[in-house]
Structure formats: C-alpha cells, structure tokens
Design a protein around this motif. Structure first.
Motif, PDB file in Angstrom:
ATOM      1  N   PHE A   1     -15.383  -8.795   0.378  1.00 51.11           N
ATOM      2  CA  PHE A   1     -14.794 -10.114   0.157  1.00 51.11           C
ATOM      3  C   PHE A   1     -13.589 -10.068  -0.788  1.00 51.11           C
ATOM      4  CE2 PHE A   1     -18.774 -11.569   2.014  1.00 51.11           C
ATOM      5  CZ  PHE A   1     -18.335 -12.648   2.782  1.00 51.11           C
ATOM      6  N   ARG A   2     -13.397  -8.957  -1.479  1.00 51.61           N
ATOM      7  CA  ARG A   2     -12.214  -8.818  -2.324  1.00 51.61           C
ATOM      8  C   ARG A   2     -10.984  -8.464  -1.501  1.00 51.61           C
ATOM      9  NH1 ARG A   2     -12.640  -5.401  -7.630  1.00 51.61           N
ATOM     10  NH2 ARG A   2     -10.642  -6.455  -7.879  1.00 51.61           N
ATOM     11  N   GLY A   3     -11.181  -7.889  -0.314  1.00 50.06           N
ATOM     12  CA  GLY A   3     -10.062  -7.642   0.590  1.00 50.06           C
ATOM     13  C   GLY A   3      -9.565  -6.206   0.602  1.00 50.06           C
ATOM     14  N   SER A   4      -8.653  -5.929   1.550  1.00 51.49           N
ATOM     15  CA  SER A   4      -8.174  -4.570   1.797  1.00 51.49           C
ATOM     16  C   SER A   4      -7.380  -3.987   0.632  1.00 51.49           C
ATOM     17  CB  SER A   4      -7.336  -4.534   3.079  1.00 51.49           C
ATOM     18  OG  SER A   4      -6.265  -5.450   2.999  1.00 51.49           O
ATOM     19  N   LYS A   5      -6.611  -4.818  -0.080  1.00 52.42           N
ATOM     20  CA  LYS A   5      -5.827  -4.298  -1.202  1.00 52.42           C
ATOM     21  C   LYS A   5      -6.735  -3.799  -2.315  1.00 52.42           C
ATOM     22  CE  LYS A   5      -1.491  -6.816  -0.543  1.00 52.42           C
ATOM     23  NZ  LYS A   5      -0.503  -7.764  -1.142  1.00 52.42           N
ATOM     24  N   ALA A   6      -7.807  -4.514  -2.574  1.00 46.88           N
ATOM     25  CA  ALA A   6      -8.768  -4.085  -3.599  1.00 46.88           C
ATOM     26  C   ALA A   6      -9.449  -2.793  -3.177  1.00 46.88           C
ATOM     27  CB  ALA A   6      -9.797  -5.183  -3.839  1.00 46.88           C
ATOM     28  N   ILE A   7      -9.781  -2.676  -1.890  1.00 49.05           N
ATOM     29  CA  ILE A   7     -10.421  -1.470  -1.375  1.00 49.05           C
ATOM     30  C   ILE A   7      -9.506  -0.261  -1.558  1.00 49.05           C
ATOM     31  CG2 ILE A   7     -11.210  -0.296   0.721  1.00 49.05           C
ATOM     32  CD1 ILE A   7     -12.315  -2.988   1.674  1.00 49.05           C
ATOM     33  N   SER A   8      -8.206  -0.435  -1.256  1.00 54.00           N
ATOM     34  CA  SER A   8      -7.264   0.686  -1.399  1.00 54.00           C
ATOM     35  C   SER A   8      -7.123   1.104  -2.856  1.00 54.00           C
ATOM     36  CB  SER A   8      -5.894   0.315  -0.806  1.00 54.00           C
ATOM     37  OG  SER A   8      -5.295  -0.741  -1.535  1.00 54.00           O
ATOM     38  N   LYS A   9      -7.139   0.153  -3.777  1.00 57.36           N
ATOM     39  CA  LYS A   9      -7.009   0.481  -5.202  1.00 57.36           C
ATOM     40  C   LYS A   9      -8.247   1.191  -5.728  1.00 57.36           C
ATOM     41  CE  LYS A   9      -3.726  -3.180  -6.429  1.00 57.36           C
ATOM     42  NZ  LYS A   9      -3.491  -4.427  -7.198  1.00 57.36           N
ATOM     43  N   ILE A  10      -9.429   0.670  -5.375  1.00 58.29           N
ATOM     44  CA  ILE A  10     -10.683   1.288  -5.827  1.00 58.29           C
ATOM     45  C   ILE A  10     -10.812   2.699  -5.253  1.00 58.29           C
ATOM     46  CG2 ILE A  10     -13.195   1.187  -5.651  1.00 58.29           C
ATOM     47  CD1 ILE A  10     -12.085  -0.762  -7.659  1.00 58.29           C
ATOM     48  N   SER A  11     -10.464   2.863  -3.970  1.00 60.36           N
ATOM     49  CA  SER A  11     -10.545   4.178  -3.324  1.00 60.36           C
ATOM     50  C   SER A  11      -9.637   5.186  -4.006  1.00 60.36           C
ATOM     51  CB  SER A  11     -10.172   4.066  -1.842  1.00 60.36           C
ATOM     52  OG  SER A  11     -11.086   3.241  -1.153  1.00 60.36           O
ATOM     53  N   SER A  12      -8.430   4.738  -4.404  1.00 61.45           N
ATOM     54  CA  SER A  12      -7.468   5.654  -5.026  1.00 61.45           C
ATOM     55  C   SER A  12      -7.936   6.128  -6.404  1.00 61.45           C
ATOM     56  CB  SER A  12      -6.093   4.988  -5.145  1.00 61.45           C
ATOM     57  OG  SER A  12      -6.133   3.894  -6.047  1.00 61.45           O
TER      58      SER A  12
ATOM     59  N   VAL B   1       0.847  -1.188   0.000  1.00 64.52           N
ATOM     60  CA  VAL B   1       0.000   0.000   0.000  1.00 64.52           C
ATOM     61  C   VAL B   1       0.889   1.247   0.000  1.00 64.52           C
ATOM     62  CG1 VAL B   1      -1.739   1.322   1.269  1.00 64.52           C
ATOM     63  CG2 VAL B   1      -1.874  -1.186   1.200  1.00 64.52           C
ATOM     64  N   SER B   2       0.686   2.136  -0.960  1.00 67.74           N
ATOM     65  CA  SER B   2       1.478   3.360  -1.043  1.00 67.74           C
ATOM     66  C   SER B   2       0.894   4.432  -0.128  1.00 67.74           C
ATOM     67  CB  SER B   2       1.497   3.875  -2.484  1.00 67.74           C
ATOM     68  OG  SER B   2       0.201   4.304  -2.874  1.00 67.74           O
ATOM     69  N   SER B   3       1.653   5.519   0.074  1.00 67.05           N
ATOM     70  CA  SER B   3       1.158   6.643   0.869  1.00 67.05           C
ATOM     71  C   SER B   3      -0.124   7.207   0.264  1.00 67.05           C
ATOM     72  CB  SER B   3       2.217   7.753   0.939  1.00 67.05           C
ATOM     73  OG  SER B   3       3.253   7.403   1.807  1.00 67.05           O
ATOM     74  N   PHE B   4      -0.151   7.300  -1.062  1.00 62.28           N
ATOM     75  CA  PHE B   4      -1.332   7.842  -1.739  1.00 62.28           C
ATOM     76  C   PHE B   4      -2.549   6.948  -1.524  1.00 62.28           C
ATOM     77  CE2 PHE B   4      -4.076   8.188  -5.531  1.00 62.28           C
ATOM     78  CZ  PHE B   4      -4.417   9.529  -5.430  1.00 62.28           C
ATOM     79  N   GLN B   5      -2.373   5.639  -1.626  1.00 60.87           N
ATOM     80  CA  GLN B   5      -3.491   4.716  -1.424  1.00 60.87           C
ATOM     81  C   GLN B   5      -3.996   4.775   0.012  1.00 60.87           C
ATOM     82  OE1 GLN B   5      -1.626   1.080  -2.880  1.00 60.87           O
ATOM     83  NE2 GLN B   5      -2.820   1.167  -4.774  1.00 60.87           N
ATOM     84  N   ALA B   6      -3.073   4.854   0.979  1.00 60.95           N
ATOM     85  CA  ALA B   6      -3.480   4.975   2.386  1.00 60.95           C
ATOM     86  C   ALA B   6      -4.236   6.277   2.607  1.00 60.95           C
ATOM     87  CB  ALA B   6      -2.255   4.911   3.301  1.00 60.95           C
ATOM     88  N   LEU B   7      -3.769   7.356   1.954  1.00 61.53           N
ATOM     89  CA  LEU B   7      -4.464   8.643   2.039  1.00 61.53           C
ATOM     90  C   LEU B   7      -5.880   8.535   1.488  1.00 61.53           C
ATOM     91  CD1 LEU B   7      -4.592  11.782   2.332  1.00 61.53           C
ATOM     92  CD2 LEU B   7      -3.636  11.894   0.026  1.00 61.53           C
ATOM     93  N   MET B   8      -6.040   7.861   0.352  1.00 65.50           N
ATOM     94  CA  MET B   8      -7.345   7.750  -0.279  1.00 65.50           C
ATOM     95  C   MET B   8      -8.310   6.883   0.534  1.00 65.50           C
ATOM     96  SD  MET B   8      -7.510   9.725  -2.861  1.00 65.50           S
ATOM     97  CE  MET B   8      -6.504  10.842  -1.856  1.00 65.50           C
ATOM     98  N   VAL B   9      -7.790   5.831   1.180  1.00 64.23           N
ATOM     99  CA  VAL B   9      -8.649   5.008   2.047  1.00 64.23           C
ATOM    100  C   VAL B   9      -9.129   5.842   3.229  1.00 64.23           C
ATOM    101  CG1 VAL B   9      -8.734   3.035   3.609  1.00 64.23           C
ATOM    102  CG2 VAL B   9      -7.629   2.804   1.391  1.00 64.23           C
ATOM    103  N   ALA B  10      -8.207   6.569   3.863  1.00 66.61           N
ATOM    104  CA  ALA B  10      -8.576   7.415   4.996  1.00 66.61           C
ATOM    105  C   ALA B  10      -9.557   8.503   4.561  1.00 66.61           C
ATOM    106  CB  ALA B  10      -7.331   8.043   5.614  1.00 66.61           C
ATOM    107  N   THR B  11      -9.303   9.091   3.393  1.00 64.98           N
ATOM    108  CA  THR B  11     -10.192  10.137   2.878  1.00 64.98           C
ATOM    109  C   THR B  11     -11.545   9.550   2.484  1.00 64.98           C
ATOM    110  OG1 THR B  11      -8.258  11.331   2.045  1.00 64.98           O
ATOM    111  CG2 THR B  11     -10.401  12.024   1.223  1.00 64.98           C
ATOM    112  N   ALA B  12     -11.544   8.327   1.947  1.00 68.38           N
ATOM    113  CA  ALA B  12     -12.802   7.660   1.591  1.00 68.38           C
ATOM    114  C   ALA B  12     -13.687   7.506   2.809  1.00 68.38           C
ATOM    115  CB  ALA B  12     -12.513   6.291   0.977  1.00 68.38           C
ATOM    116  N   SER B  13     -13.076   7.138   3.939  1.00 70.47           N
ATOM    117  CA  SER B  13     -13.847   6.978   5.172  1.00 70.47           C
ATOM    118  C   SER B  13     -14.285   8.335   5.719  1.00 70.47           C
ATOM    119  CB  SER B  13     -13.004   6.234   6.221  1.00 70.47           C
ATOM    120  OG  SER B  13     -13.723   6.100   7.420  1.00 70.47           O
ATOM    121  N   ARG B  14     -13.372   9.306   5.690  1.00 74.02           N
ATOM    122  CA  ARG B  14     -13.685  10.634   6.204  1.00 74.02           C
ATOM    123  C   ARG B  14     -14.751  11.325   5.358  1.00 74.02           C
ATOM    124  NH1 ARG B  14      -7.649  11.366   7.484  1.00 74.02           N
ATOM    125  NH2 ARG B  14      -7.618  11.723   9.745  1.00 74.02           N
ATOM    126  N   VAL B  15     -14.585  11.261   4.037  1.00 75.01           N
ATOM    127  CA  VAL B  15     -15.504  11.962   3.137  1.00 75.01           C
ATOM    128  C   VAL B  15     -16.723  11.083   2.888  1.00 75.01           C
ATOM    129  CG1 VAL B  15     -15.806  12.997   0.857  1.00 75.01           C
ATOM    130  CG2 VAL B  15     -13.612  13.200   2.046  1.00 75.01           C
TER     131      VAL B  15
END
Length: 470
Positions: free
Chosen positions: A199-210, A59-73
C-alpha cells in the motif's frame, strides 16, 4: 490435492524436460550470437551503467537493479539450489552457471525492449513484456494474457511459495511444527508487513529494496566465503565432483527429468528468471539515457543472483553439507534443512539462526519485489483504483494462505505458471529480436564514437511506435 499435484507434476515434467528447456536455451543462444555475446563483452559497462543517476524523484538504474534482484534473489537461492544438488548431484551447479551466462543474453534483450516501449506513469515510467507485446506487435489481447499469467504467477504462485519457505525455516525451532499455531501466526505477520509495503507503492518498494538487498547479499556471500576458506582442503575434490557429475552422461540420460541438467536449468531459470518476462517490468521503470543501459544492468542482476548468491549456497552445500543428505536422525534432508545442517556443522547453532534470518530477508524482499511486477501489470489491464485495491487484498491473502501450502504442490504450480509466462515472452522476443539488436548496435556505435553516455533516439534505428525517445 494429491490428484491435482499429480497432474501438475506431469505437466511440469513435460515442460521442463521436453519443451521449455529447449526454447529457453535457444533464446539465450540466439541473442548471444546476434549481439556478439554482448552480455560478456560489455559486462564491465554494466557496472558503469548501474552507477548512473536518473532525475530526482525517478527510479534510478541502481534502484531498478535492486528491485529486479530482490525478486530474483528469493528462497530458491537457498532452498532451490540445495534441492537441485540433493536431487541432481553437484553437477547441477555447473548447469546453473551455464544457464546464467546464456540466459543473461535473453535478460539483456527483454529489458532493452522494455525500456524502448515504456510509457509515462505519473512522474515515472511503466513497462514490460505486456507493453512491448502491445506496442511493437500490436496484440493487446496477448499482452493482457501475459499480464494475467504474470499476476497469477507472482501474486499467488511465487509469493505463496516464498511465504511457505519462509515459514518452514522456523521448523527447526518448534516440535511438530505443522500441527502448531506457528504457521498461522507467522503467516499473519508476514502478510501484514508485505501488505504495508504494497500500500506504500512502487517507489517505496524500490527504495527499501535498494537498502535491504545489498546488505543481505553481502552478508550471505561473506558467510559462504568463510565456509570456503574453512574447507580449502576439500575444494579440489569438490570441484572434481561438480565436473564429474555435470558430465556423467549415463546418469543424465538414465533419468533425465531428475538429472543434474534438468535440476540445474530449472533452478537456474527459477532463480535468475532470464527470459521469463519478469525483470523487464522493473527495468522499464528506470530513468536512463539509452535503453541498452538497463539491458546491461539486468545482465549484472543475473550475475549477482546466480554466479554469486546461488554459488554461495552451492559451496556451502557441497563443502559442508551432510554426507548423503542425511541428518543426525537418519532422515533425508532437503532444501533449507540441508543448508541449515551444513552451516550448523561449521558454526554450531549460530549457523541455523543465520540461515533463518537469510530466508526471512530473501523471502520478504522477493514478496515486495514480486508485487512491484504485479502492480505494473494490473495497471496495464486497468487503472481502476477499486480493481487495484481488490488485487492488493488478494495478494496479501495469498501470502497468508501460502504459509500453510504443501511444498511440492507449491513448487510445481510455480514452475508451471512460470513456464507459460516464459513461453509467451520468448515468442515475443524472437519476433522483436531485430529491434533489440539494432538498439545495442546503436549503443556500441555511440560508445566507439567517443560518447561516454550514449543518448537514444528511436528514429535513428527505425523505431516509430513508441511514445518516448523522440
């Protein structure tokens, strides 16, 4: 339900008007002072940090940012902000801004600590408050309590609320909406789509969010700017209303629980989540060279959420909202209907459709971002696959049920569970504050020495109880 809502509402009022506001502001001010306002001084660095690429497959910094922003926004950025302005006045937005600036210091500290005490999770990492409570404080029992409250808050509280608000966005299209099959059908569709992502998992969530988060944020802000330019003549008067309302002390203290201060801080906290202990779960998964980098990245997430997106809703509501929050039929408008009426006055029916699409995107990304946090905390409690399967099924069910829940009860339940979670995290932050300060000082020391990308070694700042950073 009415009795239950009454008890929860009483507890909610106590927490936000007498307790939680104080400790949240105190935490933000504490880390602002201890770090020398690092969230402001080093803000330009946060942009540089988010562009850094991690190892392939992590998970890159950008992907982690987008997951956090996805939850916040989430829907709170539209519905919650509009509600705060209707109930507390335009001054509520000022207190949201102030909470974002102060609170981002807490966001920096908690995300930095999450990075310091993260653990390996297959090819990636996992971490968050439950992990640093156990590793740094040696209190696994408290870590488990935190994890349980987070799971309840996000899997059942916040996701239920996002689902309800998403569903309510369609009320404008269907007569007598609550007595049709529409909420059930929408609930089934949303639960199915979210379940597919779970069910696709956390890596898929981070990619879709980004992918989704930047697009939806840019589009929403662009529409807000169009409204701003269409109403430039109203801007000076609107700015005056914000300031007058923010510092109308008689109105503030005459009804404190419903004042612009409380409404602004509550919605600011609900939206940017600084100090709550949620975003650190995403921050811990990023592959970075120094923990402070991800702390700075989470400051950027708070900025995107509150200063950009919440302000966009505020501009739309204040500049174009119906006078006195009354609709054409004379009924009081609140939340989403208020923003829909505002954009309808500017763009006609297209404005209503745009808000509906925004709500759907904001809510859906929040649903999957929230479960990202839930999954990490389920793993903290147990790595049993059957347990994880059961929790995923329950989380999907909560989304369907949430589509048909009473709005007031949902808001109050989410506020209260969020308050308990934030309280535990803030106590941990105060106890571990020195460690976070040492980490940021190490980062700045290396930057001043000319290192473009500082590299962290835990022993350099006296930290020995971590598996990584050797």
């Amino acid at each position: 339900m009415d009795v239950l809502n009454g008890y929860i509402g009483t507890l909610n009022d106590f927490m936000y008007s007498k307790f939680l506001i104080i400790i949240l502001v105190a935490c933000g001010l504490y880390f602002t002072i201890r770090t020398g306002a690092a969230q402001i001084r080093l803000f330009p660095n946060s942009i540089k940090c988010v562009m850094e690429k991690g190892e392939e497959g992590k998970v890159s910094s950008f992907q982690a940012l987008m997951v956090a922003t996805a939850s916040r926004v989430g829907t709170g950025n539209i519905s919650g902000v509009a509600t705060a302005i209707v109930l507390g006045g335009p001054g509520a937005i000022f207190w949201m801004w102030l909470m974002a600036i102060i609170g981002s210091a807490s966001a920096f500290a908690e995300s930095t600590l999450a990075q310091v005490y993260k653990e390996k999770d297959g090819d990636g990492y996992k971490g968050g408050p439950a992990y640093y409570i156990q590793r740094a404080l040696g209190q696994r029992w408290l870590g488990i309590i935190f994890a349980i409250i987070l799971i309840i808050t996000y899997a059942f509280g916040f996701n239920g609320l996002q689902s309800y608000t998403l569903t309510s966005a369609f009320e404008v299209y269907i007569d007598d909406f609550s007595h049709t099959m529409a909420p059930i059908v929408i609930g089934i569709i949303v639960a199915a789509l979210a379940g597919w992502m779970f069910f696709r998992g956390s890596k898929a969530i981070s990619k879709i969010s980004s992918i989704i988060v930047p697009i939806m944020a840019i589009l929403y802000i662009a529409v807000g700017l169009i409204v701003l330019f269409m109403n430039l003549d109203k801007v000076p008067a609107a700015a005056g209303r914000v300031i007058d309302s923010a510092f109308n002390w008689q109105a503030i203290f005459g009804g404190f629980a419903g004042s612009c201060v409380v409404q602004g801080i509550k919605r600011g906290l609900f939206s940017n989540e600084a100090g709550m202990g949620s975003a650190p779960n995403a921050a811990a998964t990023a592959d970075v060279k120094h923990p402070a980098q991800q702390g700075l990245v989470q400051v950027l997430s708070v900025f995107i959420d509150t200063i950009l997106i919440c302000s966009t809703t505020a501009f739309i509501a204040i500049l174009a909202g119906p006078t006195g929050a009354l609709g054409a039929d004379g009924e009081l408008l609140n939340g989403i209907p208020f923003v829909q009426a505002a954009l309808e006055s500017q763009f006609g029916q297209i404005g209503i459709h745009f808000i509906t699409v925004s709500i759907v995107l904001f809510a859906f990304t929040s649903l999957i971002g929230n479960f990202y946090y839930v999954e990490l905390n389920i793993k903290y409690i147990s790595t049993n696959k059957t347990f994880m399967l059961i929790m995923k099924i329950l989380a999907i069910a909560a989304i369907f049920v949430g589509a048909n829940i009473n709005l007031t009860l949902a808001w109050n339940m989410a506020d209260v569970t969020m308050g308990f979670m934030a309280t535990i995290n803030i106590i941990a932050l105060f106890l571990l504050g020195n460690k976070a300060v040492k980490v940021i000082k190490d980062y700045e020391k290396q930057r001043k020495a000319g290192k473009e990308t500082p590299v962290f070694k835990a022993e350099d700042v006296g930290i020995t109880n971590t598996d990584l950073w050797k």
